[in-house]
Enzyme design. Sequence first.
Site, short mmCIF file in Angstrom:
data_model
loop_
_atom_site.label_atom_id
_atom_site.label_comp_id
_atom_site.label_asym_id
_atom_site.label_seq_id
_atom_site.Cartn_x
_atom_site.Cartn_y
_atom_site.Cartn_z
CD GLU A 284 24.05 4.42 -15.06
OE1 GLU A 284 24.32 4.13 -13.88
OE2 GLU A 284 23.36 3.70 -15.80
CE LYS B 229 23.83 0.75 -11.31
NZ LYS B 229 23.81 1.72 -12.41
CG ASP C 206 22.72 8.21 5.22
OD1 ASP C 206 23.26 7.59 4.29
OD2 ASP C 206 22.97 8.01 6.41
CG HIS D 52 24.04 3.40 -21.44
ND1 HIS D 52 23.57 4.00 -20.29
CD2 HIS D 52 25.33 3.11 -21.21
CE1 HIS D 52 24.55 4.06 -19.42
NE2 HIS D 52 25.63 3.53 -19.95
C1 MEV Z 1 22.01 0.41 -15.59
O1 MEV Z 1 22.52 1.43 -14.77
C2 MEV Z 1 20.72 -0.15 -15.03
C3 MEV Z 1 20.13 -1.35 -15.78
O2 MEV Z 1 21.08 -2.41 -15.86
C4 MEV Z 1 18.90 -1.78 -15.01
C5 MEV Z 1 18.26 -3.07 -15.51
O3 MEV Z 1 18.94 -3.93 -16.09
O4 MEV Z 1 17.05 -3.22 -15.23
C6 MEV Z 1 19.78 -0.99 -17.21
#
Ligand code: MEV
Length: 433
Positions: free
Chosen positions: A80, A263, A279, A376
Amino acid sequence: MSSRIPGFFKLSVDERRAVVEERTGLPEGALAAAGERGLDVVTSDKTVENVLGTYALPFAATLNVQVNGREVIVPMVIEEPSVVAAASNAARMVRDGGGFVAEADPPIVVAQIQLVDVEDAESASERILARRDDILAMADAAVPGLVARGGGARDLVVRVLGEPSDRMMVVDVLVDCRDAMGANLVNSIAEGVGDELALLARGRCNFRILSNLADRRCVRVTCRVPFEALATEELSGADVARGMEEGSRFAELDPYRACTHNKGIMNGIDAVVIATGNDWRAVEAGAHAYAARSGRYSPLATWRRDGDHLVGKIELPMALGIVGGTLRVHPTARLSLAMTGVTNAAELGMIAASVGLAANLAALRALASDGIQRGHMGLHARSVAIAAGATGDLVERVAARICELGDVTVDSARAVLAEEQARSDKDTIAVAE
Ligand code: MEV
């Protein structure tokens, strides 16, 4: 050794390798060899089944990380865009507040033995607990190598589960795995003591397997970021910190947000876990089960203002190994471990959690200021340009143009690429004439 290397991103890949080798004491040329070879097909064919080839992913370095005063250049494997840059940038802000402060529990993982068809669970528990020392000795006998390294079975807990209609028992054997992730060791112990426990319980032994909810093997990391380090062109550090605390509260109150918040944390953690041959499914499963331990899914990291600092805290299970494990035959995984300079698994866990907290800091700061897309999309545009067929210098040119157009799609990149190629053909003809 300092993990702060200004302008690192502007260097060529070869130059970056040379700097990291010099800083981390890796032999000259080690990164070129491991970074390009990866896992070979012959070894892969001996590792999993039905092998067709291997699958490469970007291998990168997160800079600026300081954990308990020790500098570390952290290896990351991730596809990513922007995670590595964002984590490095956030780790630099954390440096301004003294770096990450971390601690780790002892490396205890649980072997679970399920006992069914037990007539009288209470007296079965008493019989098992009366033979506790014998069972622990039997567990140790199943893993002599671990015992020789100072680990082994430490204790056992007996629990009764379910309603009278489907009553069952579980014996949890607590195993000190030392510097191993522990799955194979703990499973050997579960299988080694299962029959004896069934005899004692006068029942039947069913499942014998580790628990990936390694909540006795947690790491905890905190950091203090001065407000001024959080400031953006448009917002003061105090305003950004307020927005980040509000974002943390949002995750604490809403599982839908907590999931995305976590995430972002796992973006950092998984990348380190994968790079070091560990793992990541086990770490993911443990992290999310831990996040739901109160009965409500919650954020693994939280943020609060304290005077003129923003304070971040993360806590999660971290079952990592630096010895054993299938993937540690991977040359890049071995090199990654050498790059970190860790001498035990706990240190690696604290580094991975620190990078998770850095990834979370970067995401929350972006969300509390410019939004996530500006940074991003700039980086994502390069992947889009490559997907459209751009190579060499054209990657950056096409990426920059589709960002300017505000249309970061493969279709738009193809159109820009065609224009760029037509222009360069025209230039070539003009030069020839
Ligand atoms: C993207 O990979 C992760 C985010 O969505 C985490 C978040 O919203 O805190 C930017």
